[in-house]
Design an enzyme around this catalytic site. Structure first.
Site, PDB file in Angstrom:
ATOM      1  N   ARG A   1       2.881  19.920   7.423  1.00 12.64           N
ATOM      2  CA  ARG A   1       3.893  18.939   7.831  1.00 12.64           C
ATOM      3  C   ARG A   1       5.087  19.553   8.580  1.00 12.64           C
ATOM      4  O   ARG A   1       5.557  18.966   9.549  1.00 12.64           O
ATOM      5  CB  ARG A   1       4.357  18.105   6.626  1.00 12.64           C
ATOM      6  CG  ARG A   1       3.195  17.312   5.991  1.00 12.64           C
ATOM      7  CD  ARG A   1       3.649  16.280   4.953  1.00 12.64           C
ATOM      8  NE  ARG A   1       4.326  15.160   5.575  1.00 12.64           N
ATOM      9  CZ  ARG A   1       5.612  14.998   5.612  1.00 12.64           C
ATOM     10  NH1 ARG A   1       6.399  15.860   5.005  1.00 12.64           N
ATOM     11  NH2 ARG A   1       6.155  13.967   6.234  1.00 12.64           N
TER      12      ARG A   1
ATOM     13  N   TYR B   1       0.317  13.973   1.470  1.00 13.48           N
ATOM     14  CA  TYR B   1      -0.075  14.488   2.783  1.00 13.48           C
ATOM     15  C   TYR B   1       0.014  16.013   2.866  1.00 13.48           C
ATOM     16  O   TYR B   1       0.305  16.571   3.919  1.00 13.48           O
ATOM     17  CB  TYR B   1       0.762  13.830   3.888  1.00 13.48           C
ATOM     18  CG  TYR B   1       0.692  12.315   3.868  1.00 13.48           C
ATOM     19  CD1 TYR B   1      -0.497  11.658   4.187  1.00 13.48           C
ATOM     20  CD2 TYR B   1       1.788  11.544   3.500  1.00 13.48           C
ATOM     21  CE1 TYR B   1      -0.579  10.275   4.155  1.00 13.48           C
ATOM     22  CE2 TYR B   1       1.712  10.153   3.460  1.00 13.48           C
ATOM     23  CZ  TYR B   1       0.527   9.526   3.783  1.00 13.48           C
ATOM     24  OH  TYR B   1       0.448   8.162   3.745  1.00 13.48           O
TER      25      TYR B   1
ATOM     26  N   GLU C   1       0.827  -1.219   0.000  1.00 11.53           N
ATOM     27  CA  GLU C   1       0.000   0.000   0.000  1.00 11.53           C
ATOM     28  C   GLU C   1       0.853   1.257   0.000  1.00 11.53           C
ATOM     29  O   GLU C   1       0.898   1.991   0.990  1.00 11.53           O
ATOM     30  CB  GLU C   1      -0.872   0.012   1.263  1.00 11.53           C
ATOM     31  CG  GLU C   1      -1.801  -1.162   1.376  1.00 11.53           C
ATOM     32  CD  GLU C   1      -2.399  -1.306   2.773  1.00 11.53           C
ATOM     33  OE1 GLU C   1      -1.778  -0.848   3.752  1.00 11.53           O
ATOM     34  OE2 GLU C   1      -3.474  -1.876   2.876  1.00 11.53           O
ATOM     35  N   PRO C   2       1.538   1.558  -1.096  1.00  7.72           N
ATOM     36  CA  PRO C   2       2.344   2.776  -1.112  1.00  7.72           C
ATOM     37  C   PRO C   2       1.468   4.031  -1.226  1.00  7.72           C
ATOM     38  O   PRO C   2       0.533   4.063  -2.022  1.00  7.72           O
ATOM     39  CB  PRO C   2       3.203   2.611  -2.372  1.00  7.72           C
ATOM     40  CG  PRO C   2       2.421   1.704  -3.261  1.00  7.72           C
ATOM     41  CD  PRO C   2       1.621   0.798  -2.356  1.00  7.72           C
ATOM     42  N   GLY C   3       1.776   5.027  -0.434  1.00  7.62           N
ATOM     43  CA  GLY C   3       1.081   6.312  -0.528  1.00  7.62           C
ATOM     44  C   GLY C   3       2.075   7.387  -0.921  1.00  7.62           C
ATOM     45  O   GLY C   3       2.143   7.832  -2.065  1.00  7.62           O
TER      46      GLY C   3
ATOM     47  N   CYS D   1      -2.140  33.154  11.155  1.00  6.42           N
ATOM     48  CA  CYS D   1      -1.896  33.957  12.344  1.00  6.42           C
ATOM     49  C   CYS D   1      -1.347  33.069  13.455  1.00  6.42           C
ATOM     50  O   CYS D   1      -2.049  32.742  14.410  1.00  6.42           O
ATOM     51  CB  CYS D   1      -3.190  34.623  12.766  1.00  6.42           C
ATOM     52  SG  CYS D   1      -2.875  35.996  13.842  1.00  6.42           S
ATOM     53  N   GLU D   2      -0.107  32.642  13.262  1.00  3.14           N
ATOM     54  CA  GLU D   2       0.484  31.696  14.201  1.00  3.14           C
ATOM     55  C   GLU D   2       1.989  31.660  13.956  1.00  3.14           C
ATOM     56  O   GLU D   2       2.418  31.434  12.822  1.00  3.14           O
ATOM     57  CB  GLU D   2      -0.157  30.318  13.939  1.00  3.14           C
ATOM     58  CG  GLU D   2       0.441  29.226  14.725  1.00  3.14           C
ATOM     59  CD  GLU D   2      -0.554  28.102  15.044  1.00  3.14           C
ATOM     60  OE1 GLU D   2      -1.775  28.301  14.926  1.00  3.14           O
ATOM     61  OE2 GLU D   2      -0.076  27.037  15.413  1.00  3.14           O
TER      62      GLU D   2
HETATM   63  N1  LLP Z   1      -1.090   1.572   4.765  1.00  2.00           N
HETATM   64  C1  LLP Z   1      -1.450   1.905   6.015  1.00  2.00           C
HETATM   65  C2  LLP Z   1      -2.218   0.974   6.815  1.00  2.00           C
HETATM   66  C3  LLP Z   1      -1.071   3.132   6.543  1.00  2.00           C
HETATM   67  O1  LLP Z   1      -1.401   3.457   7.784  1.00  2.00           O
HETATM   68  C4  LLP Z   1      -0.336   4.049   5.728  1.00  2.00           C
HETATM   69  C5  LLP Z   1       0.034   5.365   6.236  1.00  2.00           C
HETATM   70  C6  LLP Z   1      -0.005   3.658   4.426  1.00  2.00           C
HETATM   71  C7  LLP Z   1      -0.392   2.397   3.975  1.00  2.00           C
HETATM   72  C8  LLP Z   1       0.764   4.545   3.493  1.00  2.00           C
HETATM   73  O2  LLP Z   1       2.031   4.832   3.992  1.00  2.00           O
HETATM   74  P1  LLP Z   1       3.095   5.635   3.076  1.00  2.00           P
HETATM   75  O3  LLP Z   1       3.453   4.735   1.924  1.00  2.00           O
HETATM   76  O4  LLP Z   1       2.448   6.884   2.603  1.00  2.00           O
HETATM   77  O5  LLP Z   1       4.229   5.888   3.993  1.00  2.00           O
HETATM   78  N2  LLP Z   1       0.601  12.210   7.609  1.00  2.00           N
HETATM   79  C9  LLP Z   1       1.902  11.597   7.729  1.00  2.00           C
HETATM   80  C10 LLP Z   1       1.902  10.173   7.217  1.00  2.00           C
HETATM   81  C11 LLP Z   1       0.928   9.282   7.904  1.00  2.00           C
HETATM   82  C12 LLP Z   1       0.934   7.903   7.342  1.00  2.00           C
HETATM   83  C13 LLP Z   1      -0.177   7.102   7.911  1.00  2.00           C
HETATM   84  N3  LLP Z   1      -0.327   5.816   7.366  1.00  2.00           N
HETATM   85  C14 LLP Z   1       2.925  12.452   6.988  1.00  2.00           C
HETATM   86  O6  LLP Z   1       2.569  13.480   6.456  1.00  2.00           O
HETATM   87  O7  LLP Z   1       4.095  12.101   6.962  1.00  2.00           O
END
Ligand code: LLP
Length: 443
Positions: free
Chosen positions: A330, A390, A290-292, A361-362
């Site tokens: 972030r 993100y 699950e790459p994000g 304003c912070e």
């Molecule tokens: N799968 C699950 C179950 C997850 O909890 C996450 C991310 C991913 C996949 C995707 O992870 P990635 O490939 O993007 O690292 N808001 C934070 C990141 C929170 C990630 C939460 N879970 C930031 O801006 O760094």
């Protein structure tokens, strides 16, 4: 210079992305503007898919839509043959509105509401990733009400936690997510899931962290998950057909970051799976990831207009832009670091050290501390790199600042995929109770 994908500096000394001069994008769409390099997103998708094809394993690469969930992105993920991970009714709605095939949608989350579960059941999604014992019973009951039997994975916390270069193995992980492997909760969850008539247990899921630069954490997770699968087969006679290893693959935000090529993460995961399973004569499961961030992070650039500045001699010079923590929280949340350039004067040598402030304003609304730039004027354009993941996803209306537009750029074309919020959008959901309404003044 720090450029990704199709980004380059053109003959006018302007930053160009996807064949589009960003000064033209600023004129056409305004700033702040999120610019997404479509070719780079597609390239990342193909890197994951191709790397898995080479392993010979059965697989699914599910884009973790939390990183950047808009309809155009769901379309793109589908076109690239990916599955989709959603974690809320909002993400599910976005995917369904975009026509994403429901059977390739996986639903995550540690507190799915009954309404969310019902919505996902009605949409016939492919799989629920069940997070806890309450959800196991709830999902079984709600599926039963609809006369359905649904695919589930159980999210387990394997006791491996990875952060960038560090990974730690803990006996018991203190996390709000998942069934703990170390204390036996995961085993009890499997036993329950097998017994529940409306659930079809496919296997298990683990996610060890985010922005990970090494393969060791993934290897450790695979070994633990595989050992668990082998134990479950021996004790319960149940053979997992799917193992999901989550996301977390790191990207290069700043010069010093050294993520691995996507293919190396995939290779390490696949080698570890094959060796663990072969050693135990366990049938090779289908592997899901699950790459994000690694799908969209470096494909995103945020373009701002430089406004005011404040020079405190001997201390620092603040340069303010027309966005900030509302479009990129972030740095404030995680002290994240970014690289940036003056996009309309990209060939000019840096002459001063500035710190980039947002307009909220912070005092904590800072995007970059100590950045070297050519001396800038109000109206110059600042491009901040690697803002694809993100950023839009976590943007807010703090100070009632409107969320920026998003454009996809490719081969000299720019397509708006999210419109800039209007003033009307800001007050759209506001209501004034009768007793607070202005009375018509009688003359
Ligand atoms: N799968 C699950 C179950 C997850 O909890 C996450 C991310 C991913 C996949 C995707 O992870 P990635 O490939 O993007 O690292 N808001 C934070 C990141 C929170 C990630 C939460 N879970 C930031 O801006 O760094």
């Amino acid at each position: 210079m720090f450029l990704h994908g199709t980004s380059r500096i053109n003959a006018q000394g302007h930053l160009e992305i996807g064949g589009c001069d960003v000064t033209g994008l600023a004129k056409e769409f305004g700033t702040p503007l999120y610019i997404v390099d479509e070719a780079l997103v597609r390239q990342r998708a193909r890197e994951f898919m191709d790397a898995f094809r080479k392993t010979g394993l059965r697989f699914q690469v599910a884009y973790a839509s939390k990183a950047f969930c808009v309809m155009a992105m769901c379309r793109l993920a589908e076109e690239e043959g990916m599955s989709l991970d959603v974690v809320s009714d909002g993400e599910l709605h976005t995917a369904l509105q975009a026509g994403f095939p429901a059977d390739r949608i996986h639903f995550h989350g540690n507190n799915k509401t009954p309404e969310e579960i019902q919505m996902a059941l009605d949409a016939h999604i492919g799989c629920f990733v069940v997070d806890n014992f309450v959800e196991l019973q709830l999902l079984n009951a709600l599926a039963g009400d609809k006369g359905k039997r649904v695919n589930v994975l159980l999210r387990i916390t394997p006791g491996v936690e990875a952060h960038t270069h560090e990974y730690i193995s803990t006996g018991q992980q203190d996390s709000k997510f998942g069934f703990d492997l170390g204390n036996g909760a995961a085993f009890r969850a499997v036993r329950q899931a097998i017994a529940l008539p409306n659930l079809k247990l496919l296997g298990v899921h683990s996610h060890i962290g985010s922005q990970i630069f090494e393969v060791e954490g993934f290897r450790m997770a695979v070994e633990k998950v595989a050992a668990f699968a082998i134990e479950v087969r021996a004790k319960l006679g149940e053979t997992f057909s799917v193992i999901n290893l989550g996301g977390g693959f790191g990207i290069r935000y700043v010069e010093g970051d050294t993520p691995l090529p996507v293919s190396q993460y995939v290779q390490a995961i696949s080698d570890a799976i094959i060796s663990s399973c072969t050693a135990a004569d366990f049938p090779l499961p289908e592997i899901w990831i699950e790459p994000g961030r690694s799908m969209v992070g470096d494909a995103g650039t945020t373009l701002y207009t430089v406004g005011t500045s404040k020079d405190i001699p001997g201390v620092r010079k603040y340069l303010a832009v027309d966005g900030g923590m509302t479009d990129n929280p972030r740095p404030a949340l995680y002290e994240s670091k970014y690289e940036a350039i003056l996009a309309n004067r990209a060939n000019e040598a840096p002459t001063e050290l500035v710190s980039i402030a947002g307009k909220a304003c912070e005092s904590g609304d800072m995007l970059i501390w100590d950045l070297k730039l050519p001396e800038s004027q109000p109206g110059d354009l600042l491009a901040v790199f690697c803002t694809g993941a993100y950023n839009y996803a976590m943007a807010s209306n703090y100070n009632r600042i409107r969320r920026p537009a998003v454009v996809f750029v490719k081969d000299g074309r720019a397509d708006l995929v999210v419109a800039r919020e209007s003033h009307e959008d800001i007050t759209r959901n506001d209501l004034i109770p009768e007793r607070l309404r202005k009375q018509a003044v009688s003359r």
